[in-house]
Structures are given as C-alpha cells and as structure tokens.
Motif scaffolding. Sequence first.
Motif, PDB file in Angstrom:
ATOM      1  N   LEU A  57      -5.138-106.002 -12.183  1.00  8.52           N
ATOM      2  CA  LEU A  57      -3.903-106.377 -11.478  1.00  8.52           C
ATOM      3  C   LEU A  57      -4.150-107.197 -10.217  1.00  8.52           C
ATOM      4  O   LEU A  57      -3.512-108.234 -10.041  1.00  8.52           O
ATOM      5  CB  LEU A  57      -3.058-105.151 -11.164  1.00  8.52           C
ATOM      6  CG  LEU A  57      -2.114-104.685 -12.253  1.00  8.52           C
ATOM      7  CD1 LEU A  57      -1.284-103.507 -11.781  1.00  8.52           C
ATOM      8  CD2 LEU A  57      -1.213-105.778 -12.729  1.00  8.52           C
ATOM      9  N   PRO A  58      -5.043-106.790  -9.323  1.00  8.98           N
ATOM     10  CA  PRO A  58      -5.277-107.630  -8.138  1.00  8.98           C
ATOM     11  C   PRO A  58      -5.762-109.027  -8.494  1.00  8.98           C
ATOM     12  O   PRO A  58      -5.325-110.012  -7.897  1.00  8.98           O
ATOM     13  CB  PRO A  58      -6.352-106.864  -7.360  1.00  8.98           C
ATOM     14  CG  PRO A  58      -6.214-105.469  -7.805  1.00  8.98           C
ATOM     15  CD  PRO A  58      -5.782-105.528  -9.236  1.00  8.98           C
ATOM     16  N   PHE A  59      -6.641-109.114  -9.470  1.00 10.09           N
ATOM     17  CA  PHE A  59      -7.165-110.412  -9.882  1.00 10.09           C
ATOM     18  C   PHE A  59      -6.053-111.301 -10.442  1.00 10.09           C
ATOM     19  O   PHE A  59      -5.877-112.443 -10.013  1.00 10.09           O
ATOM     20  CB  PHE A  59      -8.265-110.216 -10.934  1.00 10.09           C
ATOM     21  CG  PHE A  59      -8.957-111.489 -11.309  1.00 10.09           C
ATOM     22  CD1 PHE A  59      -9.994-111.972 -10.539  1.00 10.09           C
ATOM     23  CD2 PHE A  59      -8.575-112.206 -12.433  1.00 10.09           C
ATOM     24  CE1 PHE A  59     -10.641-113.153 -10.876  1.00 10.09           C
ATOM     25  CE2 PHE A  59      -9.204-113.377 -12.778  1.00 10.09           C
ATOM     26  CZ  PHE A  59     -10.246-113.857 -12.001  1.00 10.09           C
ATOM     27  N   LEU A  60      -5.285-110.772 -11.373  1.00 12.39           N
ATOM     28  CA  LEU A  60      -4.246-111.573 -12.025  1.00 12.39           C
ATOM     29  C   LEU A  60      -3.112-111.940 -11.080  1.00 12.39           C
ATOM     30  O   LEU A  60      -2.605-113.075 -11.126  1.00 12.39           O
ATOM     31  CB  LEU A  60      -3.712-110.834 -13.251  1.00 12.39           C
ATOM     32  CG  LEU A  60      -4.719-110.618 -14.375  1.00 12.39           C
ATOM     33  CD1 LEU A  60      -4.120-109.758 -15.475  1.00 12.39           C
ATOM     34  CD2 LEU A  60      -5.213-111.939 -14.927  1.00 12.39           C
ATOM     35  N   ILE A  61      -2.707-111.029 -10.227  1.00  9.72           N
ATOM     36  CA  ILE A  61      -1.626-111.328  -9.288  1.00  9.72           C
ATOM     37  C   ILE A  61      -2.061-112.396  -8.295  1.00  9.72           C
ATOM     38  O   ILE A  61      -1.314-113.345  -8.018  1.00  9.72           O
ATOM     39  CB  ILE A  61      -1.166-110.042  -8.572  1.00  9.72           C
ATOM     40  CG1 ILE A  61      -0.420-109.143  -9.555  1.00  9.72           C
ATOM     41  CG2 ILE A  61      -0.266-110.370  -7.380  1.00  9.72           C
ATOM     42  CD1 ILE A  61      -0.103-107.767  -9.023  1.00  9.72           C
ATOM     43  N   THR A  62      -3.266-112.287  -7.770  1.00 12.77           N
ATOM     44  CA  THR A  62      -3.767-113.274  -6.818  1.00 12.77           C
ATOM     45  C   THR A  62      -3.852-114.654  -7.447  1.00 12.77           C
ATOM     46  O   THR A  62      -3.379-115.644  -6.868  1.00 12.77           O
ATOM     47  CB  THR A  62      -5.148-112.850  -6.278  1.00 12.77           C
ATOM     48  OG1 THR A  62      -5.041-111.560  -5.685  1.00 12.77           O
ATOM     49  CG2 THR A  62      -5.667-113.839  -5.263  1.00 12.77           C
ATOM     50  N   ILE A  63      -4.425-114.746  -8.622  1.00  9.12           N
ATOM     51  CA  ILE A  63      -4.533-116.040  -9.305  1.00  9.12           C
ATOM     52  C   ILE A  63      -3.157-116.624  -9.581  1.00  9.12           C
ATOM     53  O   ILE A  63      -2.897-117.810  -9.342  1.00  9.12           O
ATOM     54  CB  ILE A  63      -5.330-115.890 -10.632  1.00  9.12           C
ATOM     55  CG1 ILE A  63      -6.797-115.640 -10.341  1.00  9.12           C
ATOM     56  CG2 ILE A  63      -5.165-117.108 -11.537  1.00  9.12           C
ATOM     57  CD1 ILE A  63      -7.538-116.802  -9.739  1.00  9.12           C
ATOM     58  N   ASP A  64      -2.241-115.795 -10.059  1.00 10.78           N
ATOM     59  CA  ASP A  64      -0.911-116.279 -10.406  1.00 10.78           C
ATOM     60  C   ASP A  64      -0.147-116.777  -9.184  1.00 10.78           C
ATOM     61  O   ASP A  64       0.487-117.827  -9.236  1.00 10.78           O
ATOM     62  CB  ASP A  64      -0.130-115.180 -11.119  1.00 10.78           C
ATOM     63  CG  ASP A  64       1.088-115.713 -11.826  1.00 10.78           C
ATOM     64  OD1 ASP A  64       0.973-116.763 -12.503  1.00 10.78           O
ATOM     65  OD2 ASP A  64       2.167-115.099 -11.705  1.00 10.78           O
ATOM     66  N   VAL A  65      -0.210-116.050  -8.087  1.00 10.09           N
ATOM     67  CA  VAL A  65       0.490-116.471  -6.868  1.00 10.09           C
ATOM     68  C   VAL A  65      -0.085-117.793  -6.365  1.00 10.09           C
ATOM     69  O   VAL A  65       0.671-118.719  -6.029  1.00 10.09           O
ATOM     70  CB  VAL A  65       0.395-115.382  -5.773  1.00 10.09           C
ATOM     71  CG1 VAL A  65       0.845-115.919  -4.430  1.00 10.09           C
ATOM     72  CG2 VAL A  65       1.221-114.182  -6.160  1.00 10.09           C
ATOM     73  N   LEU A  66      -1.392-117.907  -6.322  1.00  6.40           N
ATOM     74  CA  LEU A  66      -2.006-119.140  -5.831  1.00  6.40           C
ATOM     75  C   LEU A  66      -1.687-120.329  -6.731  1.00  6.40           C
ATOM     76  O   LEU A  66      -1.428-121.431  -6.245  1.00  6.40           O
ATOM     77  CB  LEU A  66      -3.515-118.956  -5.696  1.00  6.40           C
ATOM     78  CG  LEU A  66      -3.960-117.950  -4.627  1.00  6.40           C
ATOM     79  CD1 LEU A  66      -5.461-117.771  -4.665  1.00  6.40           C
ATOM     80  CD2 LEU A  66      -3.496-118.360  -3.253  1.00  6.40           C
ATOM     81  N   LYS A  67      -1.657-120.107  -8.038  1.00  2.43           N
ATOM     82  CA  LYS A  67      -1.306-121.197  -8.956  1.00  2.43           C
ATOM     83  C   LYS A  67       0.155-121.607  -8.813  1.00  2.43           C
ATOM     84  O   LYS A  67       0.481-122.786  -8.868  1.00  2.43           O
ATOM     85  CB  LYS A  67      -1.598-120.792 -10.403  1.00  2.43           C
ATOM     86  CG  LYS A  67      -3.051-120.896 -10.758  1.00  2.43           C
ATOM     87  CD  LYS A  67      -3.265-120.669 -12.227  1.00  2.43           C
ATOM     88  CE  LYS A  67      -4.712-120.917 -12.588  1.00  2.43           C
ATOM     89  NZ  LYS A  67      -4.940-120.873 -14.024  1.00  2.43           N
ATOM     90  N   LYS A  68       1.040-120.626  -8.619  1.00  2.19           N
ATOM     91  CA  LYS A  68       2.459-120.955  -8.446  1.00  2.19           C
ATOM     92  C   LYS A  68       2.700-121.737  -7.161  1.00  2.19           C
ATOM     93  O   LYS A  68       3.444-122.706  -7.162  1.00  2.19           O
ATOM     94  CB  LYS A  68       3.306-119.680  -8.440  1.00  2.19           C
ATOM     95  CG  LYS A  68       3.524-119.114  -9.810  1.00  2.19           C
ATOM     96  CD  LYS A  68       4.396-117.879  -9.755  1.00  2.19           C
ATOM     97  CE  LYS A  68       4.604-117.319 -11.148  1.00  2.19           C
ATOM     98  NZ  LYS A  68       5.424-116.106 -11.148  1.00  2.19           N
ATOM     99  N   VAL A  69       2.071-121.311  -6.087  1.00  3.26           N
ATOM    100  CA  VAL A  69       2.239-122.032  -4.820  1.00  3.26           C
ATOM    101  C   VAL A  69       1.662-123.435  -4.939  1.00  3.26           C
ATOM    102  O   VAL A  69       2.269-124.401  -4.471  1.00  3.26           O
ATOM    103  CB  VAL A  69       1.594-121.254  -3.650  1.00  3.26           C
ATOM    104  CG1 VAL A  69       1.544-122.092  -2.386  1.00  3.26           C
ATOM    105  CG2 VAL A  69       2.351-119.968  -3.396  1.00  3.26           C
ATOM    106  N   ARG A  70       0.537-123.563  -5.591  1.00  5.26           N
ATOM    107  CA  ARG A  70      -0.064-124.884  -5.768  1.00  5.26           C
ATOM    108  C   ARG A  70       0.813-125.783  -6.633  1.00  5.26           C
ATOM    109  O   ARG A  70       1.021-126.953  -6.306  1.00  5.26           O
ATOM    110  CB  ARG A  70      -1.456-124.744  -6.395  1.00  5.26           C
ATOM    111  CG  ARG A  70      -2.176-126.071  -6.521  1.00  5.26           C
ATOM    112  CD  ARG A  70      -3.606-125.913  -6.918  1.00  5.26           C
ATOM    113  NE  ARG A  70      -3.716-125.389  -8.264  1.00  5.26           N
ATOM    114  CZ  ARG A  70      -4.862-125.183  -8.883  1.00  5.26           C
ATOM    115  NH1 ARG A  70      -5.993-125.425  -8.261  1.00  5.26           N
ATOM    116  NH2 ARG A  70      -4.895-124.722 -10.101  1.00  5.26           N
ATOM    117  N   ALA A  71       1.378-125.240  -7.700  1.00  3.18           N
ATOM    118  CA  ALA A  71       2.263-126.035  -8.568  1.00  3.18           C
ATOM    119  C   ALA A  71       3.536-126.446  -7.837  1.00  3.18           C
ATOM    120  O   ALA A  71       3.981-127.597  -7.958  1.00  3.18           O
ATOM    121  CB  ALA A  71       2.611-125.235  -9.821  1.00  3.18           C
TER     122      ALA A  71
END
Length: 166
Positions: A57-71
């Motif tokens: 969960l920490p790994f996936l949430i962190t990656i997803d948030v960073l990708k969304k902000v970048r997009a």
Amino acid sequence: MIRWQKFVRKNLLLYFVPNVLLNTIIPYFVLSTQPSVYLFSGEQNLARFLLPMSLLLPFLITIDVLKKVRALQHDDAIHFVMNKKFEENRKMFKLAGLHSFYTILVVSITLFIIHISFPDHFDFGVTASVASSGILAGFYSIAFFFLSIRKIRKIKERDILNTNSA
C-alpha cells in the motif's frame, strides 16, 4: 485548472474507501471460516494480511500520487510545477521504496513485540483482526497520500528558496 483542495478531496476518497473496504472484507471472509485467529501461527494468520499490505500500500499509493501530480502538471490542469527530481521514474520509485521499507520495518517490529507480549496461541478474534486491518489500511491511505504531497511541496519550496538566493 484543478484546485489543490479538489485534487486532495477526490483522491483521498479514491484511496481511502477501496483500501478500507478491501482490507476489511477480504480478511473477514478468510478469517471467519476458522475457529481462532493467531498472529503468526496457523494456516491463515493476521500477519499474512498485515505484512503484504504494509509493503504494497505505501509503495502503490506513493507512486500513484506522484504520477497523478506529474500528469496534471504536464497537462497544465493544476497550477504547480513539479521539481525535476520527480520527472525521473527512478526518484519516484526510490521515494515509494523508502515509504514501503520504513512501513514494513515498523509493522514487523510492532508485530514482533505483540507476539512476545501475548502468550503462545493467543486468539486475537476475527472482529479485532479485521478491524485492525481496515484501520491500518485507512491510515496508510491517508498518511502516504499526504506524505507524498508534502514531499513534493517541500522540494518545490527548497527550489524556490534556491532560485531566490541565487
């Protein structure tokens, strides 16, 4: 333009509700079929759910948030310029890996302390086990969402200070 408040509200619901539901319902159906729930022993134990959840969960949430902000930043949908450090996937994976590593370390130590504190074959009960899994999933959803956003803003503030001082 998307406002930060709208982004936070929408994404917190997207992380919180499914994680809490899935990490409560799945253990409930698995653990309710057996007479007792142990921390480490038994075919289906509580650690079997908590440790993978604490790693993923920490790994996936962190990656997803960073990708969304970048997009959103690339689409100019959010008024924010992301630091060049997070333009590379390597930095995102490093931050997500650190979040995941520290979480699994803390949870493992906590589970070990609980294991030592209680007598052998102590029954934790289905309700308490399922509730702890759901509460922990909800905590991860909120904490790692805000930790990721905080990291982005902290690096951004550092860049602004470095630009102004130069």
